[in-house]
Design a protein around this motif. Structure first.
Motif, PDB file in Angstrom:
ATOM      1  N   UNK A  12       0.918  -1.229   0.029  1.00 58.60           N
ATOM      2  CA  UNK A  12      -0.063  -0.036   0.186  1.00 58.60           C
ATOM      3  C   UNK A  12       0.929   1.240  -0.014  1.00 58.60           C
ATOM      4  N   UNK A  13       1.936   1.106   0.794  1.00 57.64           N
ATOM      5  CA  UNK A  13       2.808   2.377   0.781  1.00 57.64           C
ATOM      6  C   UNK A  13       3.519   2.424  -0.709  1.00 57.64           C
ATOM      7  N   UNK A  14       3.843   1.516  -1.260  1.00 61.51           N
ATOM      8  CA  UNK A  14       4.329   1.644  -2.616  1.00 61.51           C
ATOM      9  C   UNK A  14       3.283   2.364  -3.525  1.00 61.51           C
ATOM     10  N   UNK A  15       2.238   1.979  -3.435  1.00 65.32           N
ATOM     11  CA  UNK A  15       1.056   2.443  -4.335  1.00 65.32           C
ATOM     12  C   UNK A  15       1.089   4.011  -4.001  1.00 65.32           C
ATOM     13  N   UNK A  16       0.976   4.128  -2.708  1.00 65.23           N
ATOM     14  CA  UNK A  16       0.661   5.850  -2.427  1.00 65.23           C
ATOM     15  C   UNK A  16       2.038   6.564  -2.745  1.00 65.23           C
ATOM     16  N   UNK A  17       3.108   6.012  -2.549  1.00 69.66           N
ATOM     17  CA  UNK A  17       4.575   6.850  -3.022  1.00 69.66           C
ATOM     18  C   UNK A  17       4.264   6.862  -4.616  1.00 69.66           C
ATOM     19  N   UNK A  18       3.915   5.899  -5.297  1.00 69.13           N
ATOM     20  CA  UNK A  18       3.745   5.955  -6.915  1.00 69.13           C
ATOM     21  C   UNK A  18       2.681   6.999  -7.139  1.00 69.13           C
ATOM     22  N   UNK A  19       1.729   7.060  -6.645  1.00 72.12           N
ATOM     23  CA  UNK A  19       0.778   8.068  -6.867  1.00 72.12           C
ATOM     24  C   UNK A  19       1.382   9.480  -6.470  1.00 72.12           C
ATOM     25  N   UNK A  20       1.975   9.630  -5.484  1.00 75.14           N
ATOM     26  CA  UNK A  20       2.734  11.050  -5.328  1.00 75.14           C
ATOM     27  C   UNK A  20       3.637  11.282  -6.319  1.00 75.14           C
ATOM     28  N   UNK A  99       9.807   1.828  -7.868  1.00 75.13           N
ATOM     29  CA  UNK A  99       9.645   3.184  -7.767  1.00 75.13           C
ATOM     30  C   UNK A  99      10.521   4.159  -8.486  1.00 75.13           C
ATOM     31  N   UNK A 100      11.783   3.686  -8.488  1.00 79.89           N
ATOM     32  CA  UNK A 100      12.790   4.314  -9.101  1.00 79.89           C
ATOM     33  C   UNK A 100      12.402   4.186 -10.673  1.00 79.89           C
ATOM     34  N   UNK A 101      12.044   2.770 -11.271  1.00 76.86           N
ATOM     35  CA  UNK A 101      11.575   2.876 -12.346  1.00 76.86           C
ATOM     36  C   UNK A 101      10.397   3.691 -12.981  1.00 76.86           C
ATOM     37  N   UNK A 102       9.495   3.792 -12.007  1.00 77.70           N
ATOM     38  CA  UNK A 102       8.488   4.581 -12.235  1.00 77.70           C
ATOM     39  C   UNK A 102       8.869   6.284 -12.496  1.00 77.70           C
ATOM     40  N   UNK A 103       9.692   6.626 -11.672  1.00 77.34           N
ATOM     41  CA  UNK A 103      10.495   7.799 -11.876  1.00 77.34           C
ATOM     42  C   UNK A 103      11.233   8.078 -13.217  1.00 77.34           C
ATOM     43  N   UNK A 104      11.879   7.153 -13.516  1.00 76.18           N
ATOM     44  CA  UNK A 104      12.515   7.132 -14.703  1.00 76.18           C
ATOM     45  C   UNK A 104      11.360   7.090 -16.110  1.00 76.18           C
ATOM     46  N   UNK A 106       8.496   8.215 -15.827  1.00 78.53           N
ATOM     47  CA  UNK A 106       7.885   9.495 -15.896  1.00 78.53           C
ATOM     48  C   UNK A 106       8.791  10.575 -16.394  1.00 78.53           C
ATOM     49  N   UNK A 107      10.121  10.311 -16.174  1.00 80.34           N
ATOM     50  CA  UNK A 107      11.111  11.269 -16.710  1.00 80.34           C
ATOM     51  C   UNK A 107      11.004  12.490 -15.911  1.00 80.34           C
ATOM     52  N   UNK A 108      11.001  12.037 -14.634  1.00 81.63           N
ATOM     53  CA  UNK A 108      10.856  13.228 -13.622  1.00 81.63           C
ATOM     54  C   UNK A 108      12.011  13.177 -12.492  1.00 81.63           C
ATOM     55  N   UNK A 109      12.700  14.173 -12.330  1.00 82.57           N
ATOM     56  CA  UNK A 109      13.799  14.183 -11.450  1.00 82.57           C
ATOM     57  C   UNK A 109      12.948  14.543 -10.191  1.00 82.57           C
ATOM     58  N   UNK A 110      11.912  15.512 -10.299  1.00 79.37           N
ATOM     59  CA  UNK A 110      11.093  15.670  -8.917  1.00 79.37           C
ATOM     60  C   UNK A 110      10.673  14.461  -8.316  1.00 79.37           C
ATOM     61  N   UNK A 111      10.072  13.743  -9.239  1.00 78.20           N
ATOM     62  CA  UNK A 111       9.429  12.265  -8.502  1.00 78.20           C
ATOM     63  C   UNK A 111      10.775  11.510  -7.819  1.00 78.20           C
ATOM     64  N   UNK A 112      12.100  11.646  -8.418  1.00 76.57           N
ATOM     65  CA  UNK A 112      13.163  10.759  -7.791  1.00 76.57           C
ATOM     66  C   UNK A 112      13.343  11.694  -6.367  1.00 76.57           C
ATOM     67  N   UNK A 113      12.882  12.717  -6.278  1.00 79.51           N
ATOM     68  CA  UNK A 113      13.094  13.325  -4.658  1.00 79.51           C
ATOM     69  C   UNK A 113      12.451  12.499  -3.707  1.00 79.51           C
ATOM     70  N   UNK A 115      11.915   9.268  -3.623  1.00 76.56           N
ATOM     71  CA  UNK A 115      12.653   7.964  -3.251  1.00 76.56           C
ATOM     72  C   UNK A 115      13.588   8.038  -2.025  1.00 76.56           C
ATOM     73  N   UNK A 116      14.208   9.008  -1.497  1.00 76.02           N
ATOM     74  CA  UNK A 116      14.593   8.790  -0.046  1.00 76.02           C
ATOM     75  C   UNK A 116      13.737   8.919   0.980  1.00 76.02           C
ATOM     76  N   UNK A 117      12.481   9.570   0.781  1.00 77.77           N
ATOM     77  CA  UNK A 117      11.474   9.454   1.577  1.00 77.77           C
ATOM     78  C   UNK A 117      11.042   8.240   1.968  1.00 77.77           C
ATOM     79  N   UNK A 118      10.741   7.172   0.703  1.00 78.55           N
ATOM     80  CA  UNK A 118      10.352   6.014   0.786  1.00 78.55           C
ATOM     81  C   UNK A 118      11.216   5.109   1.700  1.00 78.55           C
ATOM     82  N   UNK A 119      12.691   5.449   1.564  1.00 74.40           N
ATOM     83  CA  UNK A 119      13.739   4.750   2.276  1.00 74.40           C
ATOM     84  C   UNK A 119      13.562   4.990   3.637  1.00 74.40           C
TER      85      UNK A 119
END
Length: 153
Positions: A12-20, A99-104, A106-113, A115-119
């Protein structure tokens, strides 16, 4: 803050982060990469994430122990074989790769930010309570394992 520990299922957390991440990518400009490059990298990362997470699940199944991290008291054995020789948390590592794959993709550096919050979230509210329980249940065997194998990779 212990009220948050082990409450949200990691999937569920992965889905929430993916949506964000998707929302952040919509609101902020994308990285200027050729689309096929971003999609190719996303495919490799997603495939790797799925493989790593499934290897963790299969190792738990082979050991006849629970994969539900919200109920560590149902843990019947310490799993240290297979992929667990390289990562103490391969399922979470697989989720991070997805989640890193999703950011790639989406080609979004902002989405990559995000990832550390997930960790950080996983380390504090998921992994730390799990580790406390495993140390209590398996003692020296778990302590030795933690000295030999890193948390994420």
């Amino acid at each position: 803050m212990q009220a948050l520990e082990l409450k949200i299922p990691p999937v569920v957390l992965v889905v929430l982060f993916a949506l964000a991440m998707w929302l952040v990518a919509l609101w902020l400009p994308s990285v200027a990469l050729p689309p096929l490059w971003g999609q190719g990298l996303a495919g490799v990362l997603a495939g790797s994430g799925i493989a790593v997470a499934l290897a963790g699940v299969l190792a738990f199944r082979r050991a006849n122990t629970t994969v539900d991290p919200r109920i560590p008291q149902q843990t019947s054995s310490l799993v240290i074989r297979g992929i667990y020789r390289y990562s103490r948390n391969p399922m979470y590592l697989g989720f991070l790769l997805l989640l890193t794959a999703l950011a790639c993709y989406l080609m979004s550096a902002a989405a990559m930010i995000l990832l550390p919050l997930f960790v950080l979230y996983m380390n504090r509210w998921q992994i730390a309570p799990e580790e406390r329980y495993l140390l209590e249940k398996f003692g020296a065997e778990y302590q030795t394992y933690t000295k030999q194998v890193r948390r994420w990779f």
